[in-house]
Write a protein that holds these residues in place. Structure first.
Motif, PDB file in Angstrom:
ATOM      1  N   PRO A  62       0.847  -1.193   0.000  1.00  0.00           N
ATOM      2  CA  PRO A  62       0.000   0.000   0.000  1.00  0.00           C
ATOM      3  C   PRO A  62       0.883   1.244   0.000  1.00  0.00           C
ATOM      4  O   PRO A  62       2.004   1.211   0.526  1.00  0.00           O
ATOM      5  N   SER A  63       0.385   2.299  -0.576  1.00  0.00           N
ATOM      6  CA  SER A  63       1.194   3.520  -0.667  1.00  0.00           C
ATOM      7  C   SER A  63       1.628   3.998   0.717  1.00  0.00           C
ATOM      8  O   SER A  63       0.859   3.947   1.673  1.00  0.00           O
ATOM      9  N   PRO A  84      -4.407   4.872   0.744  1.00  0.00           N
ATOM     10  CA  PRO A  84      -3.617   3.665   0.522  1.00  0.00           C
ATOM     11  C   PRO A  84      -4.437   2.380   0.684  1.00  0.00           C
ATOM     12  O   PRO A  84      -5.288   2.310   1.558  1.00  0.00           O
ATOM     13  N   LYS A  85      -4.161   1.419  -0.162  1.00  0.00           N
ATOM     14  CA  LYS A  85      -4.988   0.212  -0.170  1.00  0.00           C
ATOM     15  C   LYS A  85      -4.120  -1.023  -0.395  1.00  0.00           C
ATOM     16  O   LYS A  85      -3.132  -0.958  -1.118  1.00  0.00           O
ATOM     17  N   LYS A 110      -3.632 -12.407   1.150  1.00  0.00           N
ATOM     18  CA  LYS A 110      -3.649 -11.341   0.152  1.00  0.00           C
ATOM     19  C   LYS A 110      -2.650 -11.550  -0.986  1.00  0.00           C
ATOM     20  O   LYS A 110      -2.934 -11.258  -2.130  1.00  0.00           O
ATOM     21  N   ILE A 390       9.343  -4.933   4.863  1.00  0.00           N
ATOM     22  CA  ILE A 390       7.950  -4.782   5.303  1.00  0.00           C
ATOM     23  C   ILE A 390       7.312  -6.109   5.730  1.00  0.00           C
ATOM     24  O   ILE A 390       6.745  -6.203   6.813  1.00  0.00           O
ATOM     25  N   HIS A 391       7.388  -7.123   4.893  1.00  0.00           N
ATOM     26  CA  HIS A 391       6.695  -8.387   5.202  1.00  0.00           C
ATOM     27  C   HIS A 391       7.647  -9.505   5.609  1.00  0.00           C
ATOM     28  O   HIS A 391       7.403 -10.207   6.584  1.00  0.00           O
TER      29      HIS A 391
ATOM     30  N   LYS B  72       0.833  -4.739  14.616  1.00  0.00           N
ATOM     31  CA  LYS B  72       0.861  -5.194  13.231  1.00  0.00           C
ATOM     32  C   LYS B  72      -0.032  -6.436  13.062  1.00  0.00           C
ATOM     33  O   LYS B  72      -0.869  -6.494  12.163  1.00  0.00           O
ATOM     34  N   PHE B  83      -4.398   1.930   7.917  1.00  0.00           N
ATOM     35  CA  PHE B  83      -3.711   3.192   7.680  1.00  0.00           C
ATOM     36  C   PHE B  83      -4.191   4.295   8.598  1.00  0.00           C
ATOM     37  O   PHE B  83      -3.431   5.178   8.969  1.00  0.00           O
TER      38      PHE B  83
END
Lengths: 487, 144
Positions: A62-63, A84-85, A110, A390-391, B72, B83
């Motif tokens: 996401p942004s 953001p998505k 996802k 991030i992940h 998280k 967000f």
């Protein structure tokens, strides 16, 4: 908010979308924002090419431009959804044995990674031309022979086996050296219904999931082939035949890498030219259900492609007068864009854009909405670096690698004539040319040539079938003996 | 969801509401169904966040890291709110201000006092009152 007028791109789509602008003018950023809009309208997104920076898989992030979104919110008023998505994304990795790492990024539910193999009979001469350029008549004959001769569940190993036995004389062909041999080595060619062959019908059906072709691990010479194969199958075998819906967008960044008109003097240029013509064909029939959306720096690079199909022409800052002339001259003559607007294009801000929709006059967008997913920035690094940050979740594919290794370890089929003639002969390929010639004579002798012609549809049998037949013959032989003895 | 407010509360909210270009002319404030759901989720998240904060020892890096991870994991179940909450997180931890310092101050007050004042909290995080119009980022790509 009262003094601004919101902008929606045209819907339904009836043509392709092209984005032009100099480096750093935000064209990829706008391309993504508009593609995201069509995603919400129910289009299936096929992200085919992420450019040299491999931006395709960035759909998974996401942004992180929170500040930008907040500023935007101040201007447009409170937003229904925060910008953001996180999208559902399928990362597709074509199977190139030596190139692929043991782990691929995956974070269910996802984000999923999928290996991609190819059913060898699905490969057409056109696909091959994206690798070797000009396909000679001999090469056409050989590939058609392979496709016709081998059964559906054969693999690359069987192709090699057939080649080594029946088609030895064609070993010098470009087709063998640059196409068959490397693909067989990388174990990407498999039989029908193998679990990693792409199921286009199912993939297209799931519009919520964005299809991203990850080309990080595809050797350079096969990038056009993989893209071409997917697009051709999707467009000609599924969309044109009404097997899937008509709402598909194929997305490309840096289209100039393959759309640039080049001098067709060497093999590489022929490949590019072939691919360019192929994309142009799809673009021409976009209304059949597959729309091309892509960005490039200069319209001169894609000259000939856009004329007559410019349903959505998005222009960012373009300082070059020549470029402006190419893209705007006809529009100016048609009074769809004014000279003032053309001059304005030379000094636009990155957030601004001039958009020309089919049959309409040019409109200046004062501010384009930021994309909901991440776009490449100089400090970010590549996809894998960001993923780790991030992940940092991966799926192990060593098991799949072993499975394919096993599948390739044995040839599943032997050539009947070869078996009968050569018997228990060692099938290893001899090294010297002399030996090859001798074997060739032995195998492709006059008698056998006749056999090949006579047994076109029944050249090969599975090992089991041959064993069964042999045992039947033995039984018959012994039963005859016994009867004779008895008599 | 309906909320009845006192005159004072209404005046206070109206100031904020004007800033955001919303109008309030009744004592009973109406939330859309969607907003009502979002508020409930948000309050739920906020309470959770607060409970973690309370269990934190001051200035301990490990604890902060732990909190981030917990947050998280927790937020994965609330994708839409991810967000919004991460934004809130930024507001707690950095000096970044997006023009509405009142929001930050209110949240800080709530944290320091360690108690939840619902109306204030909703006011500071969501617009209150009858929504005139909202920008839909799925339906538009910019403005002219």
């Amino acid at each position: 908010m009262s003094d601004i007028k919101l902008f929606k791109p045209l819907y339904p789509l009836t043509g392709n979308g092209y984005f032009y602008g100099r480096v750093g003018s935000g064209k990829s950023y706008k391309l993504k924002a508009i593609v995201e809009y069509y995603y919400e309208k129910g289009f299936k997104i096929w992200d085919m090419f992420g450019g040299k920076r491999g931006e395709g898989p960035f759909w998974v992030f996401p942004s992180d431009e929170l500040k930008l979104w907040k500023e935007y919110e101040k201007e447009v008023g409170l937003m229904k959804h925060f910008g953001p998505k996180e999208y559902d994304v399928m990362l597709v990795y074509p199977y190139f044995k030596d190139e692929l790492p043991d782990q691929l990024p995956q974070k269910k539910p996802k984000i999923s990674s999928q290996l991609m193999t190819i059913y060898f009979k699905d490969v057409t001469i056109k696909d091959i031309s994206f690798v070797i350029g000009q396909v000679s008549p001999n090469a056409k004959y050989v590939w058609n022979y392979i496709v016709k001769t081998l059964p559906d569940n054969a693999t690359g190993a069987d192709i090699l086996n057939l080649y080594n036995k029946k088609l030895k004389r064609y070993r010098d062909l470009n087709l063998f050296k640059n196409f068959i041999e490397p693909l067989v080595y990388h174990q990407i060619l498999v039989g029908k219904n193998y679990k990693y062959n792409l199921n286009f019908k199912e993939i297209a059906k799931n519009k919520k999931e964005i299809f991203v072709l990850c080309d990080d691990y595809i050797p350079n010479e096969f990038k056009f082939f993989i893209m071409g194969y997917i697009l051709r199958k999707l467009f000609y075998d599924y969309i044109m035949k009404d097997k899937v819906h008509k709402h598909n967008i194929a997305m490309f960044r840096e289209m100039s890498l393959f759309m640039k008109v080049v001098d067709s003097s060497n093999q590489d240029d022929v490949r590019v030219q072939n691919f360019r013509n192929f994309i142009s064909d799809i673009a021409r029939y976009a209304r059949s259900g597959l729309y091309i959306f892509g960005d490039t720096q200069s319209p001169a690079e894609t000259r000939g492609l856009i004329e007559g199909q410019d349903d959505l022409l998005c222009i960012s800052e373009m300082p070059s007068a020549k470029d402006r002339e190419i893209v705007c001259e006809q529009l100016r003559k048609d009074r769809r864009i004014s000279s003032r607007q053309i001059a304005y294009i030379s000094t636009m801000q990155p957030c601004e854009m001039v958009i020309i929709e089919r049959g309409k006059k040019a409109i200046k967008i004062k501010k384009v909405q930021p994309p909901k997913t991440k776009c490449w920035k100089q400090d970010d690094g590549n996809f894998l670096t960001i993923w780790k940050r991030i992940h940092n979740e991966f799926i192990d594919i060593r098991k799949d690698k072993n499975e394919l290794e096993d599948l390739y370890a044995e040839t599943n089929f032997v050539i009947e004539n070869e078996y009968e003639v050569a018997g228990e002969k060692n099938n290893d390929i001899s090294n010297t040319e002399k030996e090859i010639m001798e074997e060739e004579k032995e195998i492709l002798g006059n008698n056998n040539k006749k056999n090949i012609n006579n047994t076109k549809t029944k050249v090969i049998k599975s090992k089991k079938e041959i064993e069964l037949e042999r045992s039947r013959q033995l039984v018959e032989k012994y039963s005859k003996l016994n009867t004779e003895e008895l008599l | 969801m309906k909320l009845s407010l006192t005159e004072n509360e209404l005046n206070k909210i109206s100031i904020d509401a004007k800033e955001r270009k919303f109008s309030i002319d009744k004592k009973e404030l109406l939330y859309t169904k969607e907003y009502s759901n979002k508020c409930n989720y948000f309050i739920q998240n906020y309470r959770f966040l607060l409970s973690i904060f309370n269990s934190l020892k001051d200035n301990e890096e490990k604890e902060t890291e732990k909190l981030k991870n917990k947050l998280k994991n927790y937020l994965e179940n609330y994708e839409e709110l991810f967000f919004k909450l991460s934004n809130l997180w930024i507001k707690f931890n950095t000096k970044i201000e997006y023009g509405k310092s009142a929001i930050k101050n209110k949240i800080n007050i709530l944290l320091i006092k360690n108690e939840l004042k619902l109306n204030e909290f909703i006011d500071s995080t969501y617009s209150i009152g009858k929504v005139i119009s909202m920008y839909d980022s799925d339906e538009n790509i910019g403005y002219t």
